[in-house]
Design a protein around this motif. Structure first.
Motif, short mmCIF file in Angstrom:
data_model
loop_
_atom_site.label_atom_id
_atom_site.label_comp_id
_atom_site.label_asym_id
_atom_site.label_seq_id
_atom_site.Cartn_x
_atom_site.Cartn_y
_atom_site.Cartn_z
N THR A 1 -1.45 39.16 34.96
CA THR A 1 -1.08 38.07 35.87
C THR A 1 -1.94 36.83 35.67
OG1 THR A 1 -2.55 38.90 37.63
CG2 THR A 1 -0.28 39.70 37.63
N SER A 2 -2.81 36.87 34.65
CA SER A 2 -3.75 35.76 34.44
C SER A 2 -3.13 34.57 33.71
CB SER A 2 -4.96 36.26 33.65
OG SER A 2 -4.59 36.56 32.31
N GLY A 3 -2.14 34.84 32.88
CA GLY A 3 -1.56 33.78 32.06
C GLY A 3 -2.32 33.54 30.76
N TRP A 4 -3.35 34.35 30.46
CA TRP A 4 -4.17 34.17 29.27
C TRP A 4 -3.78 35.18 28.18
CZ3 TRP A 4 -8.98 34.65 32.84
CH2 TRP A 4 -9.14 33.46 33.56
N ASP A 5 -3.99 34.78 26.94
CA ASP A 5 -3.77 35.71 25.83
C ASP A 5 -4.97 36.62 25.62
OD1 ASP A 5 -1.23 34.78 25.23
OD2 ASP A 5 -1.97 33.22 23.90
N ASP A 6 -6.17 36.11 25.83
CA ASP A 6 -7.36 36.94 25.69
C ASP A 6 -8.39 36.52 26.72
OD1 ASP A 6 -9.36 34.94 24.35
OD2 ASP A 6 -7.50 34.77 23.20
N CYS A 7 -9.15 37.49 27.19
CA CYS A 7 -10.18 37.24 28.19
C CYS A 7 -11.02 38.49 28.37
CB CYS A 7 -9.57 36.83 29.54
SG CYS A 7 -8.62 38.12 30.35
N LEU A 8 -12.07 38.35 29.13
CA LEU A 8 -12.86 39.48 29.60
C LEU A 8 -12.27 39.93 30.93
CD1 LEU A 8 -15.47 41.21 29.27
CD2 LEU A 8 -16.65 39.40 30.54
N VAL A 9 -12.14 41.24 31.12
CA VAL A 9 -11.69 41.77 32.40
C VAL A 9 -12.78 42.68 32.94
CG1 VAL A 9 -9.98 43.14 33.63
CG2 VAL A 9 -9.26 41.68 31.74
N GLU B 1 -15.82 29.46 31.65
CA GLU B 1 -15.06 28.23 31.83
C GLU B 1 -13.99 28.40 32.90
OE1 GLU B 1 -13.52 27.26 28.01
OE2 GLU B 1 -15.51 26.95 27.10
N GLU B 2 -13.43 29.61 32.99
CA GLU B 2 -12.39 29.88 33.98
C GLU B 2 -12.61 31.27 34.56
OE1 GLU B 2 -8.25 28.17 33.07
OE2 GLU B 2 -9.07 28.60 31.08
N VAL B 3 -12.36 31.39 35.86
CA VAL B 3 -12.48 32.67 36.57
C VAL B 3 -11.17 32.91 37.30
CG1 VAL B 3 -13.71 33.95 38.35
CG2 VAL B 3 -14.97 32.38 36.85
N TYR B 4 -10.62 34.11 37.15
CA TYR B 4 -9.34 34.43 37.80
C TYR B 4 -9.48 35.74 38.57
CZ TYR B 4 -4.61 36.25 38.38
OH TYR B 4 -3.46 36.81 38.91
N ILE B 5 -9.02 35.74 39.81
CA ILE B 5 -8.98 36.95 40.62
C ILE B 5 -7.58 37.07 41.19
CG2 ILE B 5 -9.90 38.15 42.62
CD1 ILE B 5 -12.22 35.73 41.75
N PRO B 6 -6.87 38.14 40.88
CA PRO B 6 -5.50 38.27 41.41
C PRO B 6 -5.51 38.54 42.90
CG PRO B 6 -6.15 40.31 40.32
CD PRO B 6 -7.27 39.31 40.09
N THR B 7 -4.41 38.23 43.54
CA THR B 7 -4.20 38.57 44.93
C THR B 7 -3.03 39.55 44.99
OG1 THR B 7 -4.88 36.38 45.64
CG2 THR B 7 -3.67 37.69 47.22
N PRO B 8 -3.27 40.77 45.38
CA PRO B 8 -4.51 41.34 45.89
C PRO B 8 -5.36 41.93 44.78
CG PRO B 8 -2.76 42.92 46.14
CD PRO B 8 -2.14 41.71 45.51
N ALA B 9 -6.66 42.06 45.05
CA ALA B 9 -7.59 42.59 44.05
C ALA B 9 -7.96 44.05 44.31
CB ALA B 9 -8.86 41.74 44.02
N GLY B 10 -7.61 44.59 45.50
CA GLY B 10 -7.97 45.96 45.83
C GLY B 10 -6.99 46.98 45.27
N ASP B 11 -7.02 48.20 45.84
CA ASP B 11 -6.17 49.26 45.31
C ASP B 11 -4.69 49.01 45.58
OD1 ASP B 11 -7.90 50.84 43.91
OD2 ASP B 11 -8.35 52.19 45.57
N SER C 1 2.32 36.86 29.75
CA SER C 1 1.32 37.48 30.60
C SER C 1 0.96 36.60 31.81
CB SER C 1 0.05 37.77 29.80
OG SER C 1 -0.46 36.59 29.23
N GLN C 2 1.98 36.27 32.59
CA GLN C 2 1.70 35.61 33.86
C GLN C 2 2.82 35.92 34.84
OE1 GLN C 2 1.11 31.36 33.99
NE2 GLN C 2 -0.07 31.54 35.86
N ILE C 3 2.45 36.52 35.96
CA ILE C 3 3.39 36.88 37.00
C ILE C 3 2.81 36.40 38.31
CG2 ILE C 3 4.51 38.80 38.19
CD1 ILE C 3 4.17 40.34 35.46
N ARG C 4 3.55 35.62 39.07
CA ARG C 4 3.04 35.05 40.31
C ARG C 4 3.33 36.02 41.44
NH1 ARG C 4 1.36 30.02 39.65
NH2 ARG C 4 1.27 29.65 41.89
N ILE C 5 2.31 36.76 41.86
CA ILE C 5 2.47 37.76 42.90
C ILE C 5 2.87 37.12 44.21
CG2 ILE C 5 1.26 39.52 44.26
CD1 ILE C 5 -0.40 40.11 41.77
N GLY C 6 2.31 35.97 44.52
CA GLY C 6 2.55 35.33 45.80
C GLY C 6 4.01 34.97 46.05
#
Length: 608
Positions: free
Chosen positions: A150-158, A338-348, A369-374
């Motif tokens: 859901t981040s919209g990025w091709d590569d990143c640290l998770v 440079e960028e920080v992403y936290i999905p909503t929701p982040a819990g279980d 790789s981007q899906i808008r949960i909201g």
């Protein structure tokens, strides 16, 4: 391909109650599998989500998400047999031998954690569903997939930082279009999230869900008072590792369920525990401040080491700790990433989404790789609304709005005139902070507003967590935001610009910060319009907000629950779907007209 992701560990709380019948009610939530939920993905697209608590009204429920599944399937007129795969966001199979060492842990594995236990629940609630279509993936992998996809990025640290997971407390992944590669793991016995939750209980709050309360206390505390304890308790090791010695004091299997040794340690070093209704002392505030500083330190340590090891400068986070917006914003301001992403929701509840997305990804169903949960929402039906209005017909008066423009102007006028307005526009959104469509809105300038809310909601004790809703366009006018920040669905912490502390007194914490959520016209057009209309009247496109519920209950989730909750409170105005609702009997018959035609210069606009 139709994939159903689910969360929760049915029977987890029941197992604990049967073996430890004399615990405090809050302690039965010291269990894995909270926030049971379901998510439906069709051809790589997230089309429906729901939390089970929305239906069984049990906050942070662990039970099998039968009603949530029913909701997701009905959203697309499906029956269970039309689902190609049902994926559970837990898999304890790698730890089976560890659970077989004692009678009690063996029973826990057999009745709650094993795949056979899952299959029994599926057979009970979905009796015709084929067993061979039931799958499991590890909890942290589900979290990581939900964050990355859901981040919209091709590569990143998770980075996933959670309580227990399937045996881990923190896991780092290198994410790319080729997959998720695990690069770091911290075991559950060094879980910073578990320590946080144990201290939450020690301070008289809940095991999970009271992060907002602790952050409020921290803003009033002195972190230095208990800094020596936290620096010794949570030791930062080389390579991003963490060692938490108070958690390691619990050696036997029963102790690892309830952490008695850790809790004795907290008593020795932090003082006596506070009862839920007890007075909040300065000591409690200082503990909360020390804990927040400790969380900040641990998060930065883990993430910086992973950034240095991988060279990646974008990070997506998930799990319980990333729900702590104060820690996240410190990470953002650190400029490690440079960028920080936290999905909503982040819990279980979000892990259920991640489980379904991960399988869709593996089946090449997801190409972007981007899906808008909201945006996954569903409104109330006319029969639902009609039945609710009929049920409470003798207790309420209603006034339909002519159109959206009139509606937004009238809501804005009520709020600008210092009225508190409850709003339920339907839309079941699975989010840790609650749906933007089901909230209580008020003027942000009244410094006594939190107390007024508690009175109106009949909450005698405790604190009412509040935040500021602000339009994306005006966010940096009122709040100091990091350079280059991309405002999304998540709630973040920001300092209020010094000239505006008085204008935003109701949302400004003692340390000068506020929790804020920026509202984008594309995601929430009506709420954005309300904020714009409020700006025309007050000069501020900002409102105070809190969730539409009363203490101990989930957010309202149906017209019946909305009206029932509204009538339990002292709030005068409710917006339900396309109607203004007020209580019958406040001023007798014709109350709607009487209320709207008050002498206020703001409410006079309601007649226009």
């Amino acid at each position: 391909m139709r994939i159903l992701g689910i969360g929760g560990l049915a029977g987890a709380k029941a197992f604990k109650r049967s073996h430890w019948p004399s615990l405090d009610d809050r302690e039965y939530s010291v269990a894995p599998g909270l926030d049971a939920a379901a998510a439906l993905v069709i051809n790589g697209e997230l089309v429906a989500t729901a939390k089970e608590e929305s239906f069984n009204r049990s906050v942070h429920t662990t039970e099998f998400p039968a009603k949530a599944i029913e909701f997701c399937l009905s959203a697309k007129n499906l029956v269970p047999e039309e689902i190609d795969a049902l994926v559970h966001c837990f898999d304890y199979s790698d730890y089976e031998e560890l659970y077989l060492v004692s009678k009690r842990s063996k029973e826990l594995y057999r009745t709650v954690l094993s795949k056979e236990a899952l299959l029994r629940e599926v057979s009970r609630h979905l009796p015709t569903f084929p067993r061979e279509r039931v799958h499991q993936i590890s909890n942290h992998l589900a979290h990581a997939a939900g964050a990355y996809l859901t981040s919209g990025w091709d590569d990143c640290l998770v980075v996933v930082i959670d309580g227990l997971g399937d045996g881990q407390s923190a896991t780092g992944y290198r994410a790319s279009t080729r997959g998720l590669v695990e690069i770091r793991e911290v075991a559950a016995y060094d879980s910073i999230a578990i320590l946080y939750s144990l201290i939450s209980v020690h301070l008289g709050f809940s095991w999970q869900g009271d992060e907002w309360r602790l952050m409020d206390l921290a803003s009033e505390g002195d972190a230095s008072r208990f800094r020596p304890f936290f620096e010794q308790a949570v030791q930062l090791r080389t390579g991003g590792n963490i060692m938490i010695w108070p958690l390691r004091l619990n050696r036997r299997s029963g102790e690892k369920e309830n952490y008695p040794a850790t809790r004795r340690c907290l008593f020795d070093y932090l003082g006596p525990k506070r009862l839920p209704n007890g007075e909040i002392l300065q000591r409690h505030k200082d503990v909360a401040a020390g804990l927040q500083e400790c969380i900040n330190r641990a998060l930065l340590h883990l993430c910086k080491n992973l950034a240095d090891a991988t060279g990646l400068r974008r990070i997506a986070l998930s799990g319980q700790v990333p729900s702590n917006c104060a820690a996240n914003d410190l990470l953002l301001r650190s400029e490690i990433f440079e960028e920080v992403y936290i999905p909503t929701p982040a819990g279980d509840d979000g892990a259920a989404i991640g489980a379904a997305l991960y399988v869709a990804w593996q089946e090449s169903q997801i190409t972007k790789s981007q899906i808008r949960i909201g945006q996954v929402e569903a409104g109330y039906s006319m029969p639902e609304l009609g039945a609710a209005y009929e049920r409470f017909a003798g207790q309420i008066q209603t006034k339909p709005f002519l159109n959206v423009e009139e509606k937004c102007r009238q809501i804005a006028a009520l709020i600008a005139d210092h009225n508190i307005v409850a709003r339920d526009e339907g839309g079941l959104v699975l989010a840790s902070v609650g749906s933007e469509n089901r909230r209580i809105l008020a003027d942000p300038s009244d410094p006594e507003m939190e107390g007024k809310l508690r009175i109106l909601l009949n909450e005698e004790t405790g604190r009412r967590p509040v935040a500021a809703l602000v339009t994306v366009e005006q966010a940096d006018r009122w709040f100091n935001l990091p350079h280059g920040i991309k405002l999304g669905e998540r709630v973040l912490t920001a300092s209020v610009k010094s000239p505006f502390h008085k204008e935003l007194a109701a949302v400004t914490l003692p340390d000068g910060t506020a929790r804020i959520q920026a509202i984008d016209r594309r995601d929430h057009p009506e709420l954005h319009r309300i904020l714009v209309e409020i700006g025309k009247l007050t000069g501020r496109e900002v409102v105070l907000t809190t969730s539409f519920n009363v203490a101990g209950q989930p957010i309202v989730n149906s017209p019946h629950e909305t009206l029932e909750t509204f009538l339990q409170t002292e709030i005068k105005y409710l917006i339900l779907n396309n109607c203004l609702v007020v209580k019958e009997g406040i001023n007798g018959p014709g109350v709607v007209k009487d209320q709207l035609e008050s002498a206020s210069p703001f409410t006079s606009q309601l007649r226009q």
